[in-house]
Design a protein around this motif. Structure first.
Motif, PDB file in Angstrom:
ATOM      1  N   TYR A  49       0.836  -1.203   0.000  1.00  0.00           N
ATOM      2  CA  TYR A  49       0.000   0.000   0.000  1.00  0.00           C
ATOM      3  C   TYR A  49       0.869   1.250   0.000  1.00  0.00           C
ATOM      4  N   THR A  50       1.977   1.219   0.736  1.00  0.00           N
ATOM      5  CA  THR A  50       2.887   2.363   0.791  1.00  0.00           C
ATOM      6  C   THR A  50       3.387   2.738  -0.595  1.00  0.00           C
ATOM      7  N   PHE A  51       3.651   1.748  -1.431  1.00  0.00           N
ATOM      8  CA  PHE A  51       4.067   1.994  -2.811  1.00  0.00           C
ATOM      9  C   PHE A  51       2.891   2.464  -3.658  1.00  0.00           C
ATOM     10  N   ALA A  52       1.784   1.728  -3.607  1.00  0.00           N
ATOM     11  CA  ALA A  52       0.672   1.960  -4.528  1.00  0.00           C
ATOM     12  C   ALA A  52       0.015   3.316  -4.337  1.00  0.00           C
ATOM     13  N   LYS A  53      -0.085   3.788  -3.088  1.00  0.00           N
ATOM     14  CA  LYS A  53      -0.763   5.065  -2.859  1.00  0.00           C
ATOM     15  C   LYS A  53       0.024   6.227  -3.462  1.00  0.00           C
ATOM     16  N   THR A  54       1.353   6.077  -3.606  1.00  0.00           N
ATOM     17  CA  THR A  54       2.171   7.111  -4.239  1.00  0.00           C
ATOM     18  C   THR A  54       2.220   6.927  -5.745  1.00  0.00           C
ATOM     19  N   ARG A  55       2.328   5.699  -6.188  1.00  0.00           N
ATOM     20  CA  ARG A  55       2.429   5.405  -7.620  1.00  0.00           C
ATOM     21  C   ARG A  55       1.111   5.641  -8.338  1.00  0.00           C
ATOM     22  N   TRP A  56       0.007   5.246  -7.736  1.00  0.00           N
ATOM     23  CA  TRP A  56      -1.314   5.382  -8.355  1.00  0.00           C
ATOM     24  C   TRP A  56      -2.258   6.093  -7.381  1.00  0.00           C
ATOM     25  N   PRO A  57      -2.065   7.395  -7.154  1.00  0.00           N
ATOM     26  CA  PRO A  57      -2.846   8.104  -6.123  1.00  0.00           C
ATOM     27  C   PRO A  57      -4.316   8.290  -6.470  1.00  0.00           C
ATOM     28  N   SER A  58      -4.685   8.180  -7.737  1.00  0.00           N
ATOM     29  CA  SER A  58      -6.064   8.461  -8.138  1.00  0.00           C
ATOM     30  C   SER A  58      -6.985   7.252  -8.052  1.00  0.00           C
ATOM     31  N   VAL A  59      -6.441   6.085  -7.691  1.00  0.00           N
ATOM     32  CA  VAL A  59      -7.279   4.887  -7.625  1.00  0.00           C
ATOM     33  C   VAL A  59      -7.609   4.554  -6.171  1.00  0.00           C
ATOM     34  N   GLU A  60      -8.652   3.763  -6.003  1.00  0.00           N
ATOM     35  CA  GLU A  60      -9.036   3.290  -4.673  1.00  0.00           C
ATOM     36  C   GLU A  60      -8.312   1.972  -4.399  1.00  0.00           C
ATOM     37  N   HIS A  61      -7.722   1.858  -3.215  1.00  0.00           N
ATOM     38  CA  HIS A  61      -6.948   0.669  -2.873  1.00  0.00           C
ATOM     39  C   HIS A  61      -7.703  -0.163  -1.844  1.00  0.00           C
ATOM     40  N   GLU A  62      -7.867  -1.449  -2.147  1.00  0.00           N
ATOM     41  CA  GLU A  62      -8.547  -2.368  -1.240  1.00  0.00           C
ATOM     42  C   GLU A  62      -7.624  -3.547  -0.929  1.00  0.00           C
ATOM     43  N   PRO A  63      -7.004  -3.562   0.243  1.00  0.00           N
ATOM     44  CA  PRO A  63      -6.151  -4.698   0.622  1.00  0.00           C
ATOM     45  C   PRO A  63      -7.013  -5.869   1.101  1.00  0.00           C
ATOM     46  N   VAL A  64      -6.892  -6.993   0.412  1.00  0.00           N
ATOM     47  CA  VAL A  64      -7.733  -8.165   0.700  1.00  0.00           C
ATOM     48  C   VAL A  64      -6.867  -9.323   1.188  1.00  0.00           C
ATOM     49  N   LEU A  65      -7.182  -9.840   2.369  1.00  0.00           N
ATOM     50  CA  LEU A  65      -6.523 -11.037   2.880  1.00  0.00           C
ATOM     51  C   LEU A  65      -7.447 -12.238   2.737  1.00  0.00           C
ATOM     52  N   PHE A  66      -6.830 -13.405   2.516  1.00  0.00           N
ATOM     53  CA  PHE A  66      -7.585 -14.655   2.413  1.00  0.00           C
ATOM     54  C   PHE A  66      -7.167 -15.580   3.550  1.00  0.00           C
ATOM     55  N   GLU A 229       9.510   8.009  -8.027  1.00  0.00           N
ATOM     56  CA  GLU A 229       8.908   8.940  -7.057  1.00  0.00           C
ATOM     57  C   GLU A 229       8.439   8.239  -5.782  1.00  0.00           C
ATOM     58  N   THR A 230       8.330   6.905  -5.818  1.00  0.00           N
ATOM     59  CA  THR A 230       7.891   6.154  -4.633  1.00  0.00           C
ATOM     60  C   THR A 230       9.031   5.841  -3.669  1.00  0.00           C
ATOM     61  N   VAL A 231      10.278   6.041  -4.105  1.00  0.00           N
ATOM     62  CA  VAL A 231      11.425   5.614  -3.306  1.00  0.00           C
ATOM     63  C   VAL A 231      11.482   6.260  -1.925  1.00  0.00           C
ATOM     64  N   PRO A 232      11.296   7.590  -1.782  1.00  0.00           N
ATOM     65  CA  PRO A 232      11.364   8.169  -0.439  1.00  0.00           C
ATOM     66  C   PRO A 232      10.386   7.528   0.550  1.00  0.00           C
ATOM     67  N   ALA A 233       9.162   7.255   0.104  1.00  0.00           N
ATOM     68  CA  ALA A 233       8.184   6.623   1.000  1.00  0.00           C
ATOM     69  C   ALA A 233       8.606   5.206   1.370  1.00  0.00           C
ATOM     70  N   LEU A 234       9.141   4.463   0.405  1.00  0.00           N
ATOM     71  CA  LEU A 234       9.596   3.102   0.692  1.00  0.00           C
ATOM     72  C   LEU A 234      10.770   3.105   1.660  1.00  0.00           C
TER      73      LEU A 234
END
Length: 387
Positions: A49-66, A229-234
């Motif tokens: 999520y830390t990567f995805a929220k910076t890389r693709w900020p305009s999409v909704e993120h849903e983390p799903v566990l099984f 651009e995601t490197v600082p957050a990672l």
């Protein structure tokens, strides 16, 4: 619904004659998601999520566990991408769904059940196009992609140069050097006579890498379409397992090369590299990767080191192919697999992918024609061959 407790990942005993219970699926908080997948064998940066929220900020993120009973067996960070005018949306799983244990005795059954659950929720219930991109296999047969095609997923977009170059990390020094192609070994030996020094640096040294990286892009005239651009957050992640590692090579007191490596899971990944103009004649890249391989082997549980692709550059193909050698593998990332249970999301999703692919092709053509850009020169037969 989110859960607030850490999730145990138990190693399962081999399957018995009795049938396995069905999986349960749960959307969890981003914080719990990143913390949990740090323990996954198939963890990768695109699923953070830390990567995805910076890389693709305009999409909704849903983390799903099984879950299977009390055991977490897998998961997928789902990205909900609205289409123009919000007439429909895509549900995207890039490098997902992931298995918690790559060696689980029921791994293929678990994967199939996770896909079934995603289809039922996103494609059937929500009427979205479900888009899945499995990671490259370690063999010529990609079992996950094969399952998706037999499950009714349609072949979608694919990379122009899909091969991933993957080094075997579980070798002794002697075995590893013997595995390298002869020319790669030759350059490594030369580099070891140049007085180079290898350094493993803390995250606080990221500005040193950034300075090398920016100068390299200017010198080599590469068009940077990466997720840099995601490197600082990672690098700021508190979780040590998920936080990438920094490595440097120094010569005569000067930093001449560096690398950022993602190390979680069973495949460490080469994210970014940087060199200055002194690195090439000193063969610093050979020296640096040799020591990174040894560091990953001795300090992580990773079994493989994924060098990424080539972006169509023949020199990168030669360098990475030589490092993969006899003990590693070169296998392609499969095409995207798309599924829609209703005609409208299928039509809208295919139109969106066609538009995106056409735009990316146009950008590549523009880059090729610009005098200030390096020109890809890798032959198609090199890109298509799985070695």
């Amino acid at each position: 619904m989110s859960i607030a407790l850490d999730v145990p990942l138990a190693r399962s005993a081999p399957s018995s004659v009795s049938p396995r219970p069905a999986l349960s699926m749960q959307i969890v908080s981003p914080e719990l998601w990143d913390r949990t997948i740090a323990q996954f064998d198939e963890a990768c940066q695109e699923q953070l999520y830390t990567f995805a929220k910076t890389r693709w900020p305009s999409v909704e993120h849903e983390p799903v566990l099984f879950w299977r009973g009390s055991e977490v067996v897998g998961g997928s960070l789902m990205m909900i991408q609205p289409l123009p005018m919000r007439l429909s949306a895509l549900a995207v799983a890039k490098w997902g769904p992931m298995l918690a244990r790559a060696d689980h005795p029921d791994r293929l059954d678990i994967y199939a059940q996770m896909v079934d659950a995603l289809v039922a929720d996103y494609a059937v219930k929500r009427r979205l196009m479900l888009s899945v991109l499995p990671r490259a296999s370690l063999s010529a047969f990609n079992a996950e992609y094969d399952h998706l095609t037999h499950r009714g997923f349609a072949r979608g977009s694919e990379l122009g140069f899909p091969n991933r170059y993957i080094v075997n990390l579980r070798l002794s020094d002697e075995e590893q050097r013997k595995s390298f192609e002869q020319k790669w070994r030759y350059h490594l030996k030369k580099s070891e006579k140049e007085g180079l020094a290898f350094e493993h640096g803390p995250a606080a040294r990221l500005p040193e890498f950034a300075a090398l990286y920016e100068k390299m892009l200017d010198r080599k005239k590469f068009a940077d379409h990466s997720a840099y651009e995601t490197v600082p957050a990672l690098m700021a992640m508190p979780n040590e397992t998920l936080r990438p590692e920094l490595f440097f090579v120094r010569h005569a007191g000067e930093l001449i090369a560096g690398a950022i490596i993602f190390k979680a899971g069973d495949r460490a990944v080469y994210l970014y590299g940087a060199t200055n103009d002194r690195a090439l004649p000193l063969r610093a890249g050979y020296f640096m990767h040799w020591h990174i391989i040894r560091w990953l082997r001795d300090n992580t549980p990773a079994r493989w080191y994924d060098l990424g692709g080539t972006d169509g550059f023949h020199g990168l193909h030669q360098f990475k192919k030589g490092m993969v050698g006899d003990a590693g593998v070169i296998q392609p990332v499969p095409p995207v697999a798309n599924y829609a249970s209703h005609w409208w999301p299928r039509f809208a999703g295919n139109a969106a992918f066609f538009g995106r692919d056409s735009l990316q092709k146009l950008k590549r053509e523009i880059d090729k024609r610009r005098a200030d850009r390096a020109k890809p020169d890798q032959k198609r037969d090199e890109a298509d061959a799985s070695e």
